[in-house]
Enzyme design. Structure first.
Site, PDB file in Angstrom:
ATOM      1  CD  GLN A 120      -2.734  -1.593   0.760  1.00 15.53           C
ATOM      2  OE1 GLN A 120      -2.963  -1.081  -0.147  1.00 15.53           O
ATOM      3  NE2 GLN A 120      -3.484  -2.582   1.122  1.00 15.53           N
ATOM      4  CG  ASP A 195     -15.454  -1.894 -16.229  1.00 10.47           C
ATOM      5  OD1 ASP A 195     -14.495  -2.208 -15.761  1.00 10.47           O
ATOM      6  OD2 ASP A 195     -15.696  -1.509 -17.394  1.00 10.47           O
ATOM      7  CG  ASP A 214      -4.666  -1.788  -5.138  1.00  8.47           C
ATOM      8  OD1 ASP A 214      -3.681  -3.001  -5.327  1.00  8.47           O
ATOM      9  OD2 ASP A 214      -5.000  -1.587  -4.182  1.00  8.47           O
TER      10      ASP A 214
END
Length: 294
Positions: A120, A195, A214
Protein backbone atom coordinates in the site's frame (compact mmCIF):
# COMPACT_ATOMS: atom_id res chain seq x y z
CA UNK A 1 -24.60 -19.80 6.06
CA UNK A 2 -23.37 -22.00 8.87
CA UNK A 3 -26.06 -22.74 11.42
CA UNK A 4 -25.74 -20.71 14.60
CA UNK A 5 -26.69 -23.42 17.04
CA UNK A 6 -24.18 -22.36 19.70
CA UNK A 7 -21.81 -25.25 18.99
CA UNK A 8 -18.59 -24.60 17.06
CA UNK A 9 -18.81 -25.35 13.36
CA UNK A 10 -16.03 -27.58 12.14
CA UNK A 11 -14.10 -26.37 9.12
CA UNK A 12 -14.44 -29.96 7.90
CA UNK A 13 -18.03 -29.07 7.09
CA UNK A 14 -17.06 -26.35 4.64
CA UNK A 15 -15.79 -26.73 1.08
CA UNK A 16 -13.55 -24.04 -0.33
CA UNK A 17 -15.96 -23.08 -3.08
CA UNK A 18 -19.62 -24.01 -2.94
CA UNK A 19 -22.25 -22.18 -5.01
CA UNK A 20 -25.44 -21.07 -3.29
CA UNK A 21 -28.69 -20.61 -5.12
CA UNK A 22 -30.36 -18.52 -2.44
CA UNK A 23 -29.43 -15.09 -1.20
CA UNK A 24 -28.60 -14.27 2.38
CA UNK A 25 -28.52 -11.04 4.34
CA UNK A 26 -24.89 -10.34 4.97
CA UNK A 27 -21.87 -8.73 3.49
CA UNK A 28 -23.29 -8.48 -0.01
CA UNK A 29 -26.89 -9.21 -0.92
CA UNK A 30 -25.95 -10.18 -4.48
CA UNK A 31 -23.51 -12.86 -3.44
CA UNK A 32 -23.44 -16.28 -1.89
CA UNK A 33 -21.93 -16.27 1.59
CA UNK A 34 -20.51 -18.91 3.87
CA UNK A 35 -18.97 -18.25 7.24
CA UNK A 36 -17.55 -20.23 10.11
CA UNK A 37 -18.55 -19.46 13.65
CA UNK A 38 -17.11 -20.53 16.98
CA UNK A 39 -13.57 -21.03 18.16
CA UNK A 40 -12.57 -24.06 16.14
CA UNK A 41 -8.91 -23.82 15.14
CA UNK A 42 -8.72 -27.17 13.38
CA UNK A 43 -8.56 -26.08 9.75
CA UNK A 44 -8.34 -29.62 8.42
CA UNK A 45 -10.32 -29.19 5.26
CA UNK A 46 -10.40 -31.87 2.62
CA UNK A 47 -10.89 -30.13 -0.68
CA UNK A 48 -10.29 -31.40 -4.16
CA UNK A 49 -8.30 -28.97 -6.28
CA UNK A 50 -9.98 -28.12 -9.57
CA UNK A 51 -8.66 -26.46 -12.70
CA UNK A 52 -5.45 -25.24 -11.11
CA UNK A 53 -7.28 -22.99 -8.65
CA UNK A 54 -5.73 -22.52 -5.24
CA UNK A 55 -7.19 -24.68 -2.54
CA UNK A 56 -7.20 -25.46 1.13
CA UNK A 57 -5.67 -28.86 1.80
CA UNK A 58 -5.68 -30.27 5.32
CA UNK A 59 -4.58 -27.34 7.45
CA UNK A 60 -2.98 -25.29 4.65
CA UNK A 61 -3.92 -22.80 1.94
CA UNK A 62 -1.86 -23.30 -1.22
CA UNK A 63 -1.82 -20.57 -3.85
CA UNK A 64 -1.71 -22.20 -7.28
CA UNK A 65 -2.13 -20.23 -10.50
CA UNK A 66 -1.16 -20.32 -14.18
CA UNK A 67 0.41 -16.91 -13.46
CA UNK A 68 3.22 -18.71 -11.63
CA UNK A 69 3.38 -22.25 -13.02
CA UNK A 70 5.40 -24.89 -11.25
CA UNK A 71 5.35 -23.27 -7.82
CA UNK A 72 2.99 -22.48 -4.97
CA UNK A 73 3.04 -20.46 -1.78
CA UNK A 74 1.34 -21.99 1.25
CA UNK A 75 0.13 -20.59 4.55
CA UNK A 76 -1.07 -22.55 7.55
CA UNK A 77 -4.78 -21.99 8.14
CA UNK A 78 -6.04 -21.57 11.67
CA UNK A 79 -9.63 -20.84 10.74
CA UNK A 80 -11.68 -19.89 7.69
CA UNK A 81 -13.59 -16.74 8.56
CA UNK A 82 -15.53 -16.11 5.36
CA UNK A 83 -16.26 -17.61 1.97
CA UNK A 84 -18.50 -16.14 -0.69
CA UNK A 85 -19.02 -15.80 -4.40
CA UNK A 86 -19.75 -12.37 -5.79
CA UNK A 87 -20.86 -11.54 -9.32
CA UNK A 88 -17.19 -11.47 -10.34
CA UNK A 89 -15.07 -13.78 -8.21
CA UNK A 90 -14.71 -16.09 -5.25
CA UNK A 91 -13.85 -14.30 -2.01
CA UNK A 92 -12.28 -15.89 1.06
CA UNK A 93 -10.85 -14.65 4.34
CA UNK A 94 -8.93 -16.91 6.67
CA UNK A 95 -6.91 -16.56 9.83
CA UNK A 96 -3.35 -17.71 9.21
CA UNK A 97 -0.91 -18.79 11.89
CA UNK A 98 1.86 -16.37 10.84
CA UNK A 99 0.44 -13.54 8.70
CA UNK A 100 -2.77 -12.66 10.51
CA UNK A 101 -5.98 -12.49 8.50
CA UNK A 102 -5.64 -13.10 4.76
CA UNK A 103 -7.88 -11.89 1.91
CA UNK A 104 -8.05 -14.20 -1.11
CA UNK A 105 -9.77 -13.50 -4.46
CA UNK A 106 -10.21 -16.36 -6.91
CA UNK A 107 -7.55 -18.34 -5.08
CA UNK A 108 -4.95 -15.55 -5.13
CA UNK A 109 -3.75 -13.76 -1.99
CA UNK A 110 -4.58 -10.05 -2.14
CA UNK A 111 -3.33 -8.95 1.26
CA UNK A 112 -2.36 -10.14 4.70
CA UNK A 113 -2.39 -8.14 7.90
CA UNK A 114 1.33 -8.68 8.35
CA UNK A 115 2.74 -7.39 5.06
CA UNK A 116 0.00 -5.29 3.40
CA UNK A 117 1.73 -2.05 4.38
CA UNK A 118 4.68 -2.76 2.05
CA UNK A 119 2.40 -2.78 -0.98
CA UNK A 120 0.00 0.00 0.00
CA UNK A 121 2.76 2.46 0.89
CA UNK A 122 4.80 1.75 -2.24
CA UNK A 123 1.98 2.10 -4.75
CA UNK A 124 0.69 5.27 -3.08
CA UNK A 125 3.59 7.39 -1.88
CA UNK A 126 5.89 6.93 -4.88
CA UNK A 127 3.53 8.69 -7.30
CA UNK A 128 2.11 11.21 -4.83
CA UNK A 129 5.55 12.29 -3.68
CA UNK A 130 6.75 12.65 -7.28
CA UNK A 131 4.51 15.64 -8.07
CA UNK A 132 3.91 18.84 -6.09
CA UNK A 133 0.70 19.21 -4.06
CA UNK A 134 -1.60 16.58 -5.59
CA UNK A 135 -5.21 17.60 -4.99
CA UNK A 136 -7.43 15.14 -6.87
CA UNK A 137 -6.63 11.42 -6.75
CA UNK A 138 -8.40 8.46 -8.34
CA UNK A 139 -7.93 4.87 -7.20
CA UNK A 140 -8.97 2.11 -9.61
CA UNK A 141 -9.50 -1.17 -7.77
CA UNK A 142 -8.12 -1.23 -4.25
CA UNK A 143 -11.44 -2.28 -2.72
CA UNK A 144 -9.73 -3.25 0.54
CA UNK A 145 -9.20 0.46 1.26
CA UNK A 146 -5.48 0.30 2.01
CA UNK A 147 -4.47 2.71 -0.75
CA UNK A 148 -7.17 5.13 0.44
CA UNK A 149 -5.66 5.00 3.92
CA UNK A 150 -2.27 6.00 2.52
CA UNK A 151 -3.59 8.66 0.12
CA UNK A 152 -5.41 10.28 3.05
CA UNK A 153 -2.04 10.92 4.75
CA UNK A 154 -1.31 13.61 2.14
CA UNK A 155 -2.66 16.91 3.45
CA UNK A 156 -2.67 18.54 0.01
CA UNK A 157 -5.25 16.04 -1.30
CA UNK A 158 -8.78 17.47 -1.43
CA UNK A 159 -10.66 14.78 -3.36
CA UNK A 160 -10.21 10.99 -3.37
CA UNK A 161 -12.36 8.93 -5.74
CA UNK A 162 -12.25 5.15 -5.80
CA UNK A 163 -13.83 2.89 -8.41
CA UNK A 164 -14.06 -0.75 -7.33
CA UNK A 165 -15.95 -3.29 -9.42
CA UNK A 166 -16.81 -5.72 -6.62
CA UNK A 167 -18.89 -4.49 -3.67
CA UNK A 168 -18.28 -7.71 -1.79
CA UNK A 169 -14.56 -6.92 -1.61
CA UNK A 170 -15.37 -3.55 -0.02
CA UNK A 171 -17.84 -5.02 2.46
CA UNK A 172 -15.62 -7.93 3.44
CA UNK A 173 -12.63 -5.63 3.92
CA UNK A 174 -14.58 -3.29 6.17
CA UNK A 175 -15.73 -6.23 8.25
CA UNK A 176 -12.53 -8.25 8.57
CA UNK A 177 -9.76 -5.69 7.90
CA UNK A 178 -10.88 -2.51 9.67
CA UNK A 179 -7.31 -1.20 10.03
CA UNK A 180 -6.94 -1.40 6.25
CA UNK A 181 -10.44 -0.25 5.27
CA UNK A 182 -10.20 2.74 7.62
CA UNK A 183 -9.46 4.76 4.49
CA UNK A 184 -13.16 4.72 3.64
CA UNK A 185 -13.88 6.80 6.74
CA UNK A 186 -12.04 9.83 5.37
CA UNK A 187 -14.59 12.51 4.32
CA UNK A 188 -12.62 13.23 1.14
CA UNK A 189 -13.36 9.72 -0.17
CA UNK A 190 -16.16 8.95 -2.64
CA UNK A 191 -16.77 5.29 -3.50
CA UNK A 192 -18.02 4.32 -6.96
CA UNK A 193 -19.01 0.67 -7.45
CA UNK A 194 -18.50 -0.21 -11.10
CA UNK A 195 -16.13 -0.99 -13.90
CA UNK A 196 -12.96 1.09 -13.75
CA UNK A 197 -12.56 1.10 -17.53
CA UNK A 198 -16.04 2.54 -18.07
CA UNK A 199 -15.57 5.00 -15.20
CA UNK A 200 -12.39 6.42 -16.74
CA UNK A 201 -13.99 6.81 -20.15
CA UNK A 202 -16.65 9.04 -18.60
CA UNK A 203 -14.20 11.22 -16.65
CA UNK A 204 -13.71 14.75 -18.08
CA UNK A 205 -10.30 15.38 -19.56
CA UNK A 206 -7.64 16.59 -17.12
CA UNK A 207 -9.60 15.80 -13.95
CA UNK A 208 -6.99 14.10 -11.74
CA UNK A 209 -3.50 14.90 -10.50
CA UNK A 210 -2.79 11.23 -9.80
CA UNK A 211 -4.36 7.88 -10.67
CA UNK A 212 -3.40 4.74 -8.76
CA UNK A 213 -4.34 1.41 -10.34
CA UNK A 214 -4.45 -1.16 -7.54
CA UNK A 215 -5.51 -4.11 -9.65
CA UNK A 216 -5.35 -7.83 -9.20
CA UNK A 217 -3.55 -10.01 -11.74
CA UNK A 218 -4.36 -9.63 -15.48
CA UNK A 219 -6.87 -12.47 -15.52
CA UNK A 220 -10.57 -12.25 -14.81
CA UNK A 221 -12.15 -8.84 -14.15
CA UNK A 222 -8.77 -7.01 -14.03
CA UNK A 223 -7.55 -8.05 -17.48
CA UNK A 224 -8.57 -4.80 -19.22
CA UNK A 225 -6.57 -2.75 -16.71
CA UNK A 226 -3.35 -3.94 -18.35
CA UNK A 227 -4.27 -3.05 -21.94
CA UNK A 228 -3.31 -0.04 -24.05
CA UNK A 229 -6.85 1.46 -24.37
CA UNK A 230 -7.06 1.63 -20.59
CA UNK A 231 -3.82 3.59 -20.30
CA UNK A 232 -5.04 5.93 -23.04
CA UNK A 233 -8.10 6.65 -20.89
CA UNK A 234 -5.82 7.21 -17.90
CA UNK A 235 -3.74 9.73 -19.85
CA UNK A 236 -6.88 11.63 -20.89
CA UNK A 237 -8.13 11.80 -17.30
CA UNK A 238 -4.84 13.20 -15.96
CA UNK A 239 -4.02 16.89 -15.90
CA UNK A 240 -0.71 18.02 -17.49
CA UNK A 241 2.07 17.00 -15.12
CA UNK A 242 -0.09 14.30 -13.56
CA UNK A 243 1.11 10.82 -12.65
CA UNK A 244 -0.21 7.26 -12.68
CA UNK A 245 1.05 4.26 -10.75
CA UNK A 246 0.00 0.70 -11.54
CA UNK A 247 0.69 -2.73 -10.17
CA UNK A 248 2.97 -4.38 -12.73
CA UNK A 249 3.50 -8.00 -11.65
CA UNK A 250 6.83 -9.74 -10.93
CA UNK A 251 10.15 -9.27 -12.70
CA UNK A 252 10.99 -12.92 -11.96
CA UNK A 253 7.84 -14.38 -13.48
CA UNK A 254 6.14 -11.87 -15.77
CA UNK A 255 8.77 -10.02 -17.78
CA UNK A 256 6.60 -10.22 -20.89
CA UNK A 257 3.75 -8.45 -19.05
CA UNK A 258 6.11 -5.80 -17.69
CA UNK A 259 7.62 -5.16 -21.11
CA UNK A 260 4.11 -4.82 -22.55
CA UNK A 261 3.05 -2.29 -19.88
CA UNK A 262 6.23 -0.23 -20.14
CA UNK A 263 6.09 -0.17 -23.96
CA UNK A 264 2.47 1.01 -23.92
CA UNK A 265 3.19 3.69 -21.34
CA UNK A 266 6.16 5.02 -23.30
CA UNK A 267 3.92 5.40 -26.34
CA UNK A 268 1.12 7.12 -24.48
CA UNK A 269 2.68 9.30 -21.78
CA UNK A 270 4.79 12.35 -22.58
CA UNK A 271 6.86 12.36 -19.40
CA UNK A 272 9.14 9.77 -17.86
CA UNK A 273 8.23 6.13 -17.32
CA UNK A 274 9.80 4.77 -14.14
CA UNK A 275 9.90 1.25 -12.80
CA UNK A 276 10.29 0.15 -9.20
CA UNK A 277 9.78 -2.88 -7.01
CA UNK A 278 9.20 -3.77 -3.41
CA UNK A 279 9.24 -6.86 -1.22
CA UNK A 280 5.87 -8.35 -0.26
CA UNK A 281 6.51 -11.83 1.17
CA UNK A 282 3.08 -13.25 0.38
CA UNK A 283 3.11 -12.13 -3.25
CA UNK A 284 4.78 -14.53 -5.74
CA UNK A 285 8.32 -13.24 -6.21
CA UNK A 286 7.22 -9.84 -4.84
CA UNK A 287 5.70 -7.02 -6.88
CA UNK A 288 6.67 -4.19 -9.20
CA UNK A 289 5.21 -0.77 -9.90
CA UNK A 290 5.31 1.36 -13.03
CA UNK A 291 4.61 5.07 -12.71
CA UNK A 292 4.67 7.17 -15.90
CA UNK A 293 3.86 10.88 -15.89
CA UNK A 294 2.47 13.40 -18.35
Amino acid sequence: MAEKSGAPVSCMDLPVKRPREDQENGVSSAASIMETEGDNNDASINVKEADGISSVIPGWFSEISPMWPGEAHSLKVEKILFQGKSDYQNVMVFQSSTYGKVLVLDGVIQLTERDECAYQEMITHLPLCSIPNPKKVLVIGGGDGGVLREVARHSSVEQIDICEIDKMVVDVSKRFFPDVAVGYEDPRVTLHIGDGVAFLKAVPEGTYDAIIVDSSDPIGPAKELFEKPFFESVAKALRPGGVVCTQAESIWLHMHIIEHIVANCREIFKGSVNYSWTTVPTYPRHVQMTFPSL
